[in-house]
Design an enzyme around this catalytic site. Structure first.
Site, PDB file in Angstrom:
ATOM      1  N   TYR A 198     -47.248   0.981  47.977  1.00  0.00           N
ATOM      2  CA  TYR A 198     -46.387   1.582  49.000  1.00  0.00           C
ATOM      3  C   TYR A 198     -45.657   0.489  49.782  1.00  0.00           C
ATOM      4  O   TYR A 198     -44.454   0.598  50.059  1.00  0.00           O
ATOM      5  CB  TYR A 198     -47.258   2.433  49.916  1.00  0.00           C
ATOM      6  CG  TYR A 198     -46.555   3.095  51.067  1.00  0.00           C
ATOM      7  CD1 TYR A 198     -45.722   4.194  50.858  1.00  0.00           C
ATOM      8  CD2 TYR A 198     -46.750   2.655  52.378  1.00  0.00           C
ATOM      9  CE1 TYR A 198     -45.091   4.821  51.924  1.00  0.00           C
ATOM     10  CE2 TYR A 198     -46.129   3.279  53.439  1.00  0.00           C
ATOM     11  CZ  TYR A 198     -45.295   4.362  53.209  1.00  0.00           C
ATOM     12  OH  TYR A 198     -44.675   4.982  54.267  1.00  0.00           O
ATOM     13  N   LYS A 226     -41.593  -0.002  50.070  1.00  0.00           N
ATOM     14  CA  LYS A 226     -40.911   0.053  51.356  1.00  0.00           C
ATOM     15  C   LYS A 226     -40.222  -1.269  51.692  1.00  0.00           C
ATOM     16  O   LYS A 226     -39.180  -1.278  52.373  1.00  0.00           O
ATOM     17  CB  LYS A 226     -41.897   0.442  52.453  1.00  0.00           C
ATOM     18  CG  LYS A 226     -42.368   1.895  52.366  1.00  0.00           C
ATOM     19  CD  LYS A 226     -41.203   2.867  52.413  1.00  0.00           C
ATOM     20  CE  LYS A 226     -41.653   4.305  52.609  1.00  0.00           C
ATOM     21  NZ  LYS A 226     -40.510   5.254  52.606  1.00  0.00           N
TER      22      LYS A 226
END
Length: 301
Positions: free
Chosen positions: A171, A175
């Site tokens: 993640y 991002k």
């Protein structure tokens, strides 16, 4: 009084729940017609058979706004193109793209499977690229035809991507990639009247309730600092024509606090004027490290 986004047309991805739903409602309240996108998946990205976008559309229409549902997988290149076309065909154009869709499959790095890595990178990073690419092509064509729009893109990064987060390597990587994509898109698309910014929101959602339960409680003195809707007024302003001079920025939002992230910058340097010998590198680099501020701590460290 004219509303901030009156007459403007927006797409919000992942808008069936949580932060995306709050964005769609706020943009509609500010006068925008909204394409409410949601693929209808579980927290881990698996098909759920639900259509939460329809409920959000009904909510917007009940309040007197304009909206239409879209069920596209935003990381499907052709489906993302069709979503942009739906906005143009339904409402007559496109002015705002809010990239928000995503899910998590948190694991410590050494326990992460290839499938988990691919799925998270796909929905977050490709799921930002595909709508942005097709919206950008539309805005370029409009500009070349003498119909340049005051177009706005608001991407969704995260503190995990900016500072890192233990147990969220995949993640965090996705991002961080979105932050880099934002910087490049802002420079490339400015000539067509497009600004590109990103937010790093903090809110109580399906993705954060389990990971940070104590932090997500967030209610003090009657103010719910973790309410997803806290992020949406910032998105609405960035989506407005007023924000024409703000681009390539990343803004972290936590409750009532907004922080302008400064990101990677060139720091102290030591130029030898020739190739370094390996034995020289240690003392030189340690001197630079001593002159530099400490890095921001990784979340969960």
């Amino acid at each position: 009084m004219k509303k901030l986004l009156e007459g403007r047309i927006a797409i919000v991805t992942g808008a069936g729940r949580g932060i995306g739903r709050a964005h769609a409602l706020e943009l509609a309240a500010q006068g925008a017609a909204v394409v409410v996108n949601d693929f209808g998946v579980s927290l881990a990205g698996e098909g759920s058979g639900e259509s939460p976008a329809d409920a959000v559309v009904a909510e917007i229409e009940a309040a007197g706004g304009q909206a239409v549902a879209n069920g596209a997988d935003v990381a499907d290149f052709a489906a993302a193109e069709a979503m942009v076309r739906q906005a143009v065909d339904t409402f007559g154009g496109l002015d705002i793209l809010v990239n928000n869709a995503g899910f998590v499959r948190d694991r410590m790095l050494v326990n992460t499977s290839e499938e988990e890595w691919d799925a998270v990178i796909r929905v977050h990073l490709k799921g930002h690229f595909a709508p942005l690419r097709h919206a950008g092509a539309y805005w370029r064509a409009e500009a070349k035809e003498g119909r340049q729009r005051a177009a706005r893109v608001i991407n969704t990064s995260s503190g995990a991507g900016l500072q890192g987060s233990v147990g969220q390597a995949t993640y965090s990587a996705a991002k961080a990639g979105i932050a880099g994509l934002t910087l490049v898109a802002a420079q490339e698309m400015g000539r067509y009247g497009v600004t590109v910014n990103a937010i790093a929101p903090v809110a109580r959602t399906r993705m954060t309730e389990g990971a940070f339960p104590e932090m997500m409680a967030g209610v003090e003195g009657g103010f719910d600092a973790m309410d997803p809707a806290n992020n949406s007024p910032i998105v609405a302003w960035l989506a407005s024509e007023e924000a024409a001079d703000v681009t390539g920025r990343i803004i972290e939002i936590e409750g009532g606090r907004i922080t302008l992230e400064t990101g990677w910058r060139h720091g102290h340097a030591d130029d030898k004027g020739a190739r370094w010998e390996a034995a020289e590198v240690g003392p030189a680099l340690r001197k630079l490290i001593a002159q530099a501020p400490d890095p921001e701590p990784v979340y969960g460290a």
